[in-house]
Write a protein that holds these residues in place. Structure first.
Motif, mmCIF file in Angstrom:
data_model
loop_
_atom_site.group_PDB
_atom_site.id
_atom_site.type_symbol
_atom_site.label_atom_id
_atom_site.label_comp_id
_atom_site.label_asym_id
_atom_site.label_seq_id
_atom_site.Cartn_x
_atom_site.Cartn_y
_atom_site.Cartn_z
ATOM 1 N N LYS A 1 -16.537 -8.685 -8.425
ATOM 2 C CA LYS A 1 -16.914 -7.331 -8.799
ATOM 3 C C LYS A 1 -17.112 -7.214 -10.312
ATOM 4 O O LYS A 1 -16.590 -8.009 -11.085
ATOM 5 N N SER B 1 0.830 -1.195 0.000
ATOM 6 C CA SER B 1 0.000 0.000 0.000
ATOM 7 C C SER B 1 0.873 1.255 0.000
ATOM 8 O O SER B 1 1.856 1.339 0.739
ATOM 9 N N SER C 1 -12.680 6.679 -8.883
ATOM 10 C CA SER C 1 -11.991 5.769 -7.987
ATOM 11 C C SER C 1 -10.467 5.864 -8.083
ATOM 12 O O SER C 1 -9.766 5.469 -7.147
ATOM 13 N N GLU D 1 -7.722 -1.876 -2.246
ATOM 14 C CA GLU D 1 -8.888 -1.972 -3.109
ATOM 15 C C GLU D 1 -8.557 -1.825 -4.592
ATOM 16 O O GLU D 1 -9.435 -2.007 -5.441
ATOM 17 N N ASP D 2 -7.310 -1.496 -4.925
ATOM 18 C CA ASP D 2 -6.865 -1.482 -6.316
ATOM 19 C C ASP D 2 -6.500 -2.874 -6.811
ATOM 20 O O ASP D 2 -6.210 -3.048 -8.000
ATOM 21 N N LYS E 1 -3.736 1.308 -3.238
ATOM 22 C CA LYS E 1 -4.510 0.876 -2.084
ATOM 23 C C LYS E 1 -4.896 -0.589 -2.251
ATOM 24 O O LYS E 1 -4.969 -1.083 -3.372
ATOM 25 N N SER F 1 -1.807 -4.631 2.351
ATOM 26 C CA SER F 1 -2.001 -3.584 3.340
ATOM 27 C C SER F 1 -0.887 -3.573 4.368
ATOM 28 O O SER F 1 -0.082 -4.508 4.455
#
Length: 128
Positions: free
Chosen positions: A43, A14, A63, A89-90, A87, A128
């Motif tokens: 997703k 991250s 985003s 979430e990427d 991040k 993370s």
């Protein structure tokens, strides 16, 4: 028939940066709009950034706004995706796609691009 190959994916932490490449098989890249998409497990495929055939116009999803940039190297038949401040979430498989067009625009919807002008993707994992 133009073919696209993505490369540059990998495992990063991250906050780090990564640069992806979308290499075309023919020296006609300046006649195609190029879009980058990503899909995470479970997703929908998300359009994140694109560039017009002449490089004049671009669109960026909220985003990734202010973190990702796109550029062209027509001489090298390559489009780059520079990703910063990554991040967790990427994390996703990242794809590039092409549409032959003379219009000074590009799109962030999958249907905008030719069905047979997509790469096979490259995986980006952000820890993370």
């Amino acid at each position: 028939q133009l073919q696209l190959v993505e490369s540059g994916g990998g495992l990063v932490q991250s906050g780090e940066s990564l640069r992806l490449s979308c290499a075309a098989s023919a020296p006609t890249l300046d006649t195609y709009a190029i879009g980058w998409f990503r899909q995470a497990p479970g997703k929908e495929r998300e359009g994140i950034i694109c560039i017009s055939s002449d490089g004049y116009s671009s669109s960026t999803a909220t985003s990734v706004k202010d973190r990702f940039t796109i550029s062209r190297d027509n001489a090298g038949n390559t489009v780059f995706l520079q990703m910063g401040s990554l991040k967790p979430e990427d994390t996703a498989v990242y794809y590039c796609a092409a549409r032959p067009t003379k219009q000074t625009l590009c799109g962030l919807q999958s249907s905008y691009y030719a069905a047979d002008l997509w790469g096979k993707g490259t995986l980006v994992t952000v820890s993370s």
